[in-house]
Design an enzyme around this catalytic site. Structure first.
Site, PDB file in Angstrom:
ATOM      1  N   SER A 185       2.060   4.863  10.527  1.00 15.10           N
ATOM      2  CA  SER A 185       0.793   4.271  10.967  1.00 15.10           C
ATOM      3  C   SER A 185      -0.361   5.255  10.983  1.00 15.10           C
ATOM      4  O   SER A 185      -1.502   4.844  10.894  1.00 15.10           O
ATOM      5  CB  SER A 185       0.966   3.615  12.336  1.00 15.10           C
ATOM      6  OG  SER A 185       1.530   4.523  13.257  1.00 15.10           O
ATOM      7  N   HIS A 213       3.037  -2.238   9.394  1.00 14.10           N
ATOM      8  CA  HIS A 213       1.896  -2.106   8.470  1.00 14.10           C
ATOM      9  C   HIS A 213       2.245  -2.545   7.059  1.00 14.10           C
ATOM     10  O   HIS A 213       1.450  -2.356   6.141  1.00 14.10           O
ATOM     11  CB  HIS A 213       1.386  -0.664   8.472  1.00 14.10           C
ATOM     12  CG  HIS A 213       0.973  -0.205   9.830  1.00 14.10           C
ATOM     13  ND1 HIS A 213      -0.256  -0.505  10.377  1.00 14.10           N
ATOM     14  CD2 HIS A 213       1.643   0.469  10.789  1.00 14.10           C
ATOM     15  CE1 HIS A 213      -0.323   0.000  11.596  1.00 14.10           C
ATOM     16  NE2 HIS A 213       0.820   0.592  11.880  1.00 14.10           N
ATOM     17  N   LYS A 244      -1.219  -7.745  13.094  1.00 14.06           N
ATOM     18  CA  LYS A 244      -1.887  -6.919  12.087  1.00 14.06           C
ATOM     19  C   LYS A 244      -2.256  -7.805  10.889  1.00 14.06           C
ATOM     20  O   LYS A 244      -3.154  -8.612  11.008  1.00 14.06           O
ATOM     21  CB  LYS A 244      -1.020  -5.707  11.789  1.00 14.06           C
ATOM     22  CG  LYS A 244      -1.033  -4.781  13.018  1.00 14.06           C
ATOM     23  CD  LYS A 244      -0.072  -3.640  13.015  1.00 14.06           C
ATOM     24  CE  LYS A 244      -0.259  -2.863  14.313  1.00 14.06           C
ATOM     25  NZ  LYS A 244       0.845  -2.004  14.654  1.00 14.06           N
TER      26      LYS A 244
HETATM   27  C1  LIG Z   1       1.329  -1.673  16.092  1.00 14.18           C
HETATM   28  C2  LIG Z   1       2.698  -1.152  15.927  1.00 14.18           C
HETATM   29  C3  LIG Z   1       3.730  -1.583  16.761  1.00 14.18           C
HETATM   30  C4  LIG Z   1       3.497  -2.430  17.966  1.00 14.18           C
HETATM   31  O1  LIG Z   1       3.175  -3.730  17.624  1.00 14.18           O
HETATM   32  P1  LIG Z   1       2.319  -4.596  18.666  1.00 14.18           P
HETATM   33  O2  LIG Z   1       2.519  -5.994  18.245  1.00 14.18           O
HETATM   34  O3  LIG Z   1       0.909  -4.103  18.506  1.00 14.18           O
HETATM   35  O4  LIG Z   1       2.853  -4.309  20.038  1.00 14.18           O
HETATM   36  C5  LIG Z   1       5.015  -1.157  16.485  1.00 14.18           C
HETATM   37  N1  LIG Z   1       5.254  -0.323  15.458  1.00 14.18           N
HETATM   38  C6  LIG Z   1       4.279   0.148  14.660  1.00 14.18           C
HETATM   39  C7  LIG Z   1       4.614   1.081  13.548  1.00 14.18           C
HETATM   40  C8  LIG Z   1       2.963  -0.242  14.877  1.00 14.18           C
HETATM   41  O5  LIG Z   1       1.995   0.222  14.113  1.00 14.18           O
END
Ligand SMILES: *Cc1c(COP(=O)(O)O)cnc(C)c1O
Length: 400
Positions: A185, A213, A244
């Site tokens: 990320s 992602h 996302k």
């Molecule tokens: C954003 C993210 C999460 C958490 O997801 P949420 O739905 O925002 O709690 C978990 N793992 C990664 C790699 C992320 O980027």
């Protein structure tokens, strides 16, 4: 006189300040989109994970309104009691079908956040007799899940499959769990999943892939990292997030039916929490339809064009642009104070790019985390690249 309980916190906050690490939240007044109003100012944003531009799409928000009309505002209870609605069930079926090319006997389980889904996978599968093999740059939720699982945890270096294989070979645990982000990320690079899956199969380990992602973005149909690398295995446990690219909120685990049934029975972060509003699941059915249909393909192609354009247009001499083929395009500045100054200068020019500092990234690698989205257009990417180039050339005049 300050109470000692408060003095302790104040001392730690002062410590945060002295390292230039105080975080501040900005107040947004418009939907997540390319153009946003933030703290009362109009700005061009390169910071959200809304990679396909669905967060403000009228079809998705229309479905959310329809979901509220059908199911009301809240779910009322946990999934185990009365909170599991038709919308949740349909979404889980849709997600399982979508990922069916990559999993054996696929079934999906919807969670209110990705953080919870990651805690659930590792705590339910783990335990004191398990060993978790965790990639060094994994997301905080995976690190916390591994800790909470009470399993023995081994961290393997970033992208280092050889070390992972050695650790697996040396392990006495009968229950081995390898866990990795697919797209990192803060770096935007991809884990070498085919090689990782091969060693998991060789040593009989689960492979948990956090595709936060990648889901919706990678692969011709948006099925994410598993499609990108053409992976298929009953040992795969896939975590996709839905806040996302899917533009709404929540997450899901997709895996073999037996794994999911075990989660339903045993995963405390699934059982002991109120089910997310069914309207969100209803809206996500529309997101899924868009991701898997022609609209998603068009948006993914547009995003890919913007990524390639941005890479061509950056002409950095001192700051380091990490080699990323994904929508996450980090520029390493290094120093904590300098990165925040760079972010402030960009903001003064009407561009919102977040500066990311330790502990989110390793010390000395503070960076501008630029994220591109299908909601952007080519002119906006040119404006961003020109601004980043000008800022760096001003700070570091002359050749590299
Ligand atoms: C954003 C993210 C999460 C958490 O997801 P949420 O739905 O925002 O709690 C978990 N793992 C990664 C790699 C992320 O980027």
């Amino acid at each position: 006189m300050t109470h000692p309980l408060f003095a302790r916190l104040e001392a730690q906050l002062a410590q945060i300040d002295s390292h230039g690490l105080r975080r501040r939240r900005r107040i947004t007044e418009t939907p997540a989109n390319a153009r946003m109003s933030v703290d009362g100012r109009n700005i061009l944003a390169f910071c959200s994970n809304d990679y396909l531009g669905l967060a403000s799409h009228h079809r998705v928000s229309g479905a959310l309104r329809e979901g509220v009309a059908l199911y009301g505002a809240g779910s009322g209870s946990s999934h185990m009691i009365s909170g599991h609605s038709r919308a949740h069930a349909l979404l889980e079926e849709g997600l399982a079908d979508f990922l069916a090319p990559h999993l054996a006997s696929p079934r999906a389980l919807y969670f209110s956040t990705g953080y919870m889904a990651n805690l659930a996978v590792l705590t339910a599968l783990g335990g004191p007799d398990a060993e978790v093999f965790s990639e060094a740059l994994n997301h905080a939720s995976l690190i916390d899940g591994a800790r909470l699982s009470r399993a023995k945890v081994q961290v393997y270096p970033h992208g280092d499959v050889e070390t992972l294989a050695r650790q697996l070979a040396a392990s006495q645990a009968s229950n081995k769990i390898v866990v990795t982000d697919s797209v990192f990320s803060m770096d935007g690079d991809l884990a070498p999943l085919p090689a990782i899956l091969a060693v998991c199969e060789q040593y009989g380990a689960w492979l948990v892939v956090d595709d936060a992602h990648g889901f919706g973005v990678l692969g011709a149909h948006g099925r994410g990292a598993l499609e990108h690398f053409s992976l298929r295995s009953p040992q795969l446990i896939y975590v996709g997030t839905l806040g996302k690219a899917a533009g709404v909120s929540g997450a899901f685990i997709a895996a073999h039916d037996t794994v999911i049934e075990f989660m339903v029975q045993r995963a405390r972060p699934y059982i002991y929490t109120t089910a997310a509003p069914p309207a969100l699941a209803h809206a996500l059915l529309t997101s899924l339809e868009m991701i898997s249909g022609p609209e998603g393909a068009i948006r993914r192609a547009h995003l890919q064009d913007l990524i390639q354009q941005f890479k061509r247009q950056l002409t950095l001499r001192h700051w380091r642009h990490l080699p990323s083929e994904t929508a996450i395009q980090p520029v390493i500045v290094g120093d904590n104070v300098q990165v925040m100054q760079a972010a402030a200068d960009l903001q003064a020019g009407g561009l919102w790019v977040p500066g990311i500092r330790p502990p989110t990234v390793p010390a000395g690698t503070a960076r501008l985390r630029i994220t591109l989205s299908a909601a952007h257009n080519g002119a906006q990417i040119t404006q961003l690249a020109n601004a980043v180039n000008a800022l760096e050339h001003n700070l570091h005049p002359g050749p590299a």
